[in-house]
Scaffold this active site. Structure first.
Site, short mmCIF file in Angstrom:
data_model
loop_
_atom_site.label_atom_id
_atom_site.label_comp_id
_atom_site.label_asym_id
_atom_site.label_seq_id
_atom_site.Cartn_x
_atom_site.Cartn_y
_atom_site.Cartn_z
CB ALA A 65 68.36 -13.48 -74.00
N GLY A 110 66.17 -15.53 -78.43
CA GLY A 110 66.47 -14.36 -79.23
C GLY A 110 67.26 -14.37 -80.33
CD GLU A 113 62.57 -13.31 -79.31
OE1 GLU A 113 63.56 -13.60 -78.75
OE2 GLU A 113 61.49 -12.93 -79.01
CD GLU A 133 62.47 -17.36 -76.07
OE1 GLU A 133 61.96 -18.55 -76.51
OE2 GLU A 133 63.01 -16.41 -76.48
C1 HXC Z 1 74.15 -17.87 -72.18
C2 HXC Z 1 74.91 -19.68 -73.36
C3 HXC Z 1 73.68 -19.99 -74.02
C4 HXC Z 1 72.89 -18.82 -73.81
C5 HXC Z 1 74.68 -21.52 -74.60
N1 HXC Z 1 75.44 -21.01 -73.72
N2 HXC Z 1 73.60 -20.89 -75.03
N3 HXC Z 1 74.89 -19.04 -72.43
N4 HXC Z 1 73.01 -17.64 -72.80
N5 HXC Z 1 71.52 -18.58 -74.22
C6 HXC Z 1 76.70 -21.41 -73.21
C7 HXC Z 1 76.75 -22.56 -72.44
O1 HXC Z 1 76.50 -22.13 -71.08
C8 HXC Z 1 78.15 -23.29 -72.60
O2 HXC Z 1 79.04 -22.27 -71.56
C9 HXC Z 1 78.34 -22.68 -74.10
O3 HXC Z 1 77.49 -21.96 -74.55
C10 HXC Z 1 78.20 -24.09 -74.88
O4 HXC Z 1 76.79 -24.40 -74.65
P1 HXC Z 1 76.51 -26.24 -74.34
O5 HXC Z 1 75.25 -25.91 -73.73
O6 HXC Z 1 77.77 -26.69 -73.51
O7 HXC Z 1 76.60 -26.70 -75.69
P2 HXC Z 1 75.61 -27.95 -76.13
O8 HXC Z 1 75.51 -29.02 -74.89
O9 HXC Z 1 75.89 -28.39 -77.60
O10 HXC Z 1 73.91 -27.27 -76.13
C11 HXC Z 1 73.61 -26.26 -77.10
C12 HXC Z 1 72.13 -25.70 -76.71
C13 HXC Z 1 72.36 -25.11 -75.37
C14 HXC Z 1 71.14 -26.65 -77.09
C15 HXC Z 1 72.07 -24.50 -77.79
O11 HXC Z 1 73.40 -24.46 -75.11
C16 HXC Z 1 71.08 -24.43 -75.02
O12 HXC Z 1 69.95 -25.01 -74.94
N6 HXC Z 1 71.23 -23.09 -74.63
C17 HXC Z 1 70.20 -22.36 -74.28
C18 HXC Z 1 69.23 -22.02 -75.32
C19 HXC Z 1 68.08 -21.14 -74.63
O13 HXC Z 1 67.26 -21.35 -73.96
N7 HXC Z 1 67.98 -20.07 -75.59
C20 HXC Z 1 66.65 -18.99 -75.07
C21 HXC Z 1 67.25 -18.00 -74.16
S1 HXC Z 1 65.84 -17.05 -73.47
P3 HXC Z 1 79.80 -23.07 -70.67
O14 HXC Z 1 80.71 -21.98 -70.08
O15 HXC Z 1 79.05 -23.58 -69.82
O16 HXC Z 1 80.75 -23.88 -71.63
C22 HXC Z 1 65.75 -15.86 -74.63
C23 HXC Z 1 64.82 -14.80 -74.31
C24 HXC Z 1 64.76 -13.75 -75.10
O17 HXC Z 1 66.40 -15.78 -75.73
C25 HXC Z 1 63.86 -12.63 -74.40
C26 HXC Z 1 64.31 -11.84 -73.35
C27 HXC Z 1 63.79 -10.68 -72.95
#
Ligand code: HXC
Length: 257
Positions: A65, A110, A113, A133
C-alpha cells in the site's frame, strides 16, 4: 482502456495487466485500487481467456500500500481503507478467467496480498516477498492475514507476518507460495506459455473449477462435496463438455469457444 497507473495489453486471448507506478515501486494508492476494480469489471467484455498480473520495471512487483497515502488517512477512514483494497482484490480473485501473478521483484504488504488474490504465483529468482506491516505498527489489511495462511498454512503465515521480514523467492517455492521460481529474463515467457495452455482449456470448466476451490475452501467437507456436485452438473450440461468429450473420442484437439 486507459488508466493512470495500470497498463493493459492483450494478444491471442492472453492479457497482461501491469501495475505501473515504477517511481513508487508500483505502490497501491486509492486511485490504483479503484482502477483495478474498474479493470476487473471490464474483463468480461474483453477478449481475454487468461490474465497475467505483473509490475512495471525490474525492481518491484508491488511494494505494498502507498505508505505516504496511508500517512494522510484519518483514523476514522482506517476500515474503509482496508475495505477498498479488499474489494479490489476480491474482484480480481472472482474473475471468471484464470489469473497468474508474475512476481518480478518486491511483493511486500499489499503487493503480496495482490499476488495472493491471483490463482497462483510464479516468481523471478530475484523477487522478494513479505508482510512488513508490523514494522509500521500495522497489520495486513488487504486480505493478507486470511489468504496467506490459507495458502501456506498457519505456522508459516505466523512466521512471515510476525517477523515482518523480507524473504527471497526460494522460500516461496519451499513454502508452496509460488508454483515456480524462474530466471528474471524467463519470467514473462514462462507465464505466457502457461497462459497459452490455460487459454486452450474450457473457460466454463476453469471458471467452475475456480468457484469449487474458492467457495469450497471455507465449507465443511460434506458441504464442499455438495457444492462440487452442483458445479459438476453445470459443467456436464455445458457445450464445452460436448466438445471436449467429442474431441477426445475423435482423437483431435478440442476447439472451445
Ligand atoms: C509509497 C513507496 C513504497 C510504498 C517504496 N516506495 N515503497 N512509496 N509506498 N509502499 C517509494 C520510496 O519512497 C522511494 O520513493 C521509491 O519508492 C524507491 O524506494 P526506495 O525505498 O528508495 O528503494 P530501496 O531502497 O531499494 O528499498 C526498496 C524497499 C523499500 C525495500 C521495497 O522501498 C520499502 O521497504 N518499501 C516499503 C515496503 C512496505 O513496507 N510495504 C508495506 C506497506 S503497508 P522516493 O520518492 O523516496 O524516491 C501495506 C498495508 C496494506 O501494504 C494494508 C493497508 C490497509
Amino acid at each position: 482502456m486507459q488508466f493512470n497507473n495500470l497498463a493493459f495489453e492483450s494478444e491471442n486471448g492472453i492479457g497482461v495487466l501491469t501495475f505501473n507506478r515504477p517511481k513508487a515501486l508500483n505502490a497501491l494508492n486509492s486511485e490504483v485500487l479503484s482502477e483495478l476494480k474498474q479493470f476487473c469489471e471490464a474483463v468480461p467484455s474483453l477478449d481475454v481467456r487468461c490474465l497475467i498480473v505483473t509490475g512495471a520495471g525490474d525492481k518491484a512487483f508491488v511494494a505494498g500500500a502507498d505508505i505516504k497515502g496511508l500517512s494522510e488517512k484519518p483514523i476514522a477512514e482506517a476500515g474503509a481503507t482496508a475495505e477498498e483494497g479488499q474489494l479490489a482484490f476480491r474482484a480480481l480473485e472472482e474473475l471468471p478467467i484464470p489469473v497468474i501473478a508474475a512476481v518480478n521483484g518486491f511483493a511486500l504488504g499489499g503487493g503480496l496480498e495482490l499476488a495472493l488474490s491471483c490463482d497462483y504465483i510464479v516468481m523471478s529468482s530475484n523477487a522478494k516477498f513479505g508482510l512488513p506491516e508490523v514494522t509500521l505498527g500495522l497489520i495486513p489489511g488487504f486480505g493478507g492475514t486470511q489468504r496467506l495462511s490459507r495458502c501456506v498454512g498457519q505456522g508459516i503465515a505466523n512466521f512471515v507476518t510476525l517477523t515482518g521480514d523480507i524473504y527471497p523467492a526460494k522460500y516461496a517455492l519451499q513454502w508452496g507460495l509460488a508454483v515456480d521460481v524462474v530466471e528474471p529474463e524467463a519470467l514473462m515467457d514462462v507465464c505466457r506459455k502457461q497462459a497459452a495452455t490455460l487459454a486452450s482449456r474450457s473457460s466454463t470448466a476453469m471458471h467452475l473449477s475456480k468457484r469449487a476451490i474458492r467457495e469450497g475452501y471455507d465449507l465443511p467437507l460434506r458441504e464442499g462435496e455438495a457444492l462440487e456436485v452442483k458445479l459438476f452438473e453445470e459443467a456436464f450440461a455445458s457445450e464445452d463438455k460436448v466438445e471436449g468429450i467429442a474431441a477426445f473420442i475423435e482423437k483431435r484437439k478440442p476447439d472451445f469457444k
